[in-house]
Design a protein around this motif. Structure first.
Motif, short mmCIF file in Angstrom:
data_model
loop_
_atom_site.label_atom_id
_atom_site.label_comp_id
_atom_site.label_asym_id
_atom_site.label_seq_id
_atom_site.Cartn_x
_atom_site.Cartn_y
_atom_site.Cartn_z
N HIS A 97 0.72 -0.99 -0.23
CA HIS A 97 0.02 -0.01 0.14
C HIS A 97 0.72 1.08 -0.06
CE1 HIS A 97 -2.79 -3.27 1.32
NE2 HIS A 97 -3.80 -2.25 1.06
N TYR A 124 -4.30 2.93 -7.29
CA TYR A 124 -3.44 1.72 -7.34
C TYR A 124 -2.47 1.91 -8.47
CZ TYR A 124 -5.17 0.40 -12.10
OH TYR A 124 -5.68 0.61 -13.15
N MET A 149 -7.90 -4.00 -12.17
CA MET A 149 -8.53 -3.15 -11.19
C MET A 149 -9.15 -2.12 -11.70
SD MET A 149 -6.99 -4.08 -8.26
CE MET A 149 -6.66 -2.39 -7.16
N PHE A 154 -11.32 0.84 -9.66
CA PHE A 154 -10.20 1.51 -9.02
C PHE A 154 -9.66 2.31 -9.84
CE2 PHE A 154 -10.76 -2.54 -6.58
CZ PHE A 154 -11.12 -2.13 -5.30
N ALA A 198 -1.91 -1.31 -3.62
CA ALA A 198 -3.26 -1.46 -3.73
C ALA A 198 -4.16 -0.22 -3.71
CB ALA A 198 -3.83 -2.57 -2.82
N ILE A 210 -10.04 1.12 1.85
CA ILE A 210 -9.10 0.16 1.28
C ILE A 210 -9.07 -1.11 2.39
CG2 ILE A 210 -6.87 0.85 1.86
CD1 ILE A 210 -6.41 0.17 -1.23
N THR A 215 -13.98 -3.92 0.08
CA THR A 215 -13.15 -3.53 -0.80
C THR A 215 -12.02 -4.56 -1.07
OG1 THR A 215 -13.44 -1.08 0.00
CG2 THR A 215 -11.54 -1.55 -1.33
N ARG A 216 -11.38 -5.02 -0.25
CA ARG A 216 -10.17 -5.95 -0.07
C ARG A 216 -10.96 -7.17 -1.09
NH1 ARG A 216 -8.68 -5.20 6.17
NH2 ARG A 216 -6.79 -3.79 5.61
N ILE A 219 -10.60 -6.32 -4.81
CA ILE A 219 -8.90 -6.06 -4.99
C ILE A 219 -8.93 -7.68 -5.44
CG2 ILE A 219 -6.94 -5.94 -4.87
CD1 ILE A 219 -7.98 -3.46 -3.04
#
Length: 232
Positions: A97, A124, A149, A154, A198, A210, A215-216, A219
């Protein structure tokens, strides 16, 4: 020719019930003694990386891939040892991150404590190294992850494109936030490798968004969908 996979991978493939499953190393960026960036709320990047890496690994396993999770214990301080552990896998993905350079930081108060933040950057980014022996394959997978992504909603991080950012990255695809760098874990990997930033946890809004489970999972879904880049 790519090195033969160690015997452990053959055993895992049999356990998975499929000889067509890809073997993917998911690396948890940083470690407890040097946890990387600090979020706008005082949380460590390592904590963010570990939480997301576990979700990504679980999602890839659900698709039938064989996954090696590297650095989850938080004590792996030898960065070159990380890609060495993944020798012979089909792809090495390092989960990180992002933050910004010192000159862009401001301060604010969170729960009575002074924290640093910057909302100048968000989104990202994906990094590869030209020194990786599988550069073309690495770039192909990085582009696939960038596209996935973006499709998932994103935003590509364009902060690294700014020349005065002074980070020395080469922009390969600004639309997908794909960059070339000399980051150790992708440079020294002996297999196709990429590093995914990310999101930007020094950004006050993104630091909150995030870390949400939904959200995770988005991703992880994006990363899993990009694994079509791997050749059978």
């Amino acid at each position: 020719m790519r090195p033969n996979k160690p015997a452990v991978w053959a055993m895992l493939a049999l356990c998975a019930g499929s000889t067509r499953a890809a073997t993917i190393a998911v690396d948890v960026g940083h470690y407890l003694a040097a946890p990387g960036a600090t979020s706008a709320y005082g949380e460590t990047e390592f904590g963010y990386n570990l939480a997301l890496a576990k979700v990504v690994a679980q999602r890839l396993r659900a698709d039938g891939h064989i996954v090696l999770l590297i650095g989850a214990s938080g004590d792996m301080d030898n960065l070159k040892a990380r890609p060495a552990m993944a020798d012979g896998v089909d792809l090495f993905i390092s989960i990180h991150h992002d933050s910004v350079q010192e000159r862009y930081l401001s301060t604010w108060t969170v729960a009575g404590k002074t924290q640093r933040y910057s909302d100048i950057s968000h989104g990202y980014s994906v990094f590869v190294s030209k020194d990786n022996p599988y550069y073309a394959e690495s770039l192909g997978c990085a582009e696939a992850v960038g596209k996935a992504m973006k499709r998932a909603g994103f935003a590509p991080n364009l902060h690294h494109v700014i020349n005065e950012a002074g980070e020395g990255y080469v922009v390969l695809d600004p639309d997908l936030a794909v960059y070339q760098s000399s980051l150790i874990v992708v440079k020294y990997a002996t297999v196709p490798a990429l590093l995914l930033e990310a999101g930007v946890i020094i950004n006050r809004d993104e630091a909150l968004t995030i870390k949400q489970p939904a959200t995770r999972l988005r991703i992880a879904d994006a990363v899993a969908s990009a694994m079509r880049c791997l050749k059978p």
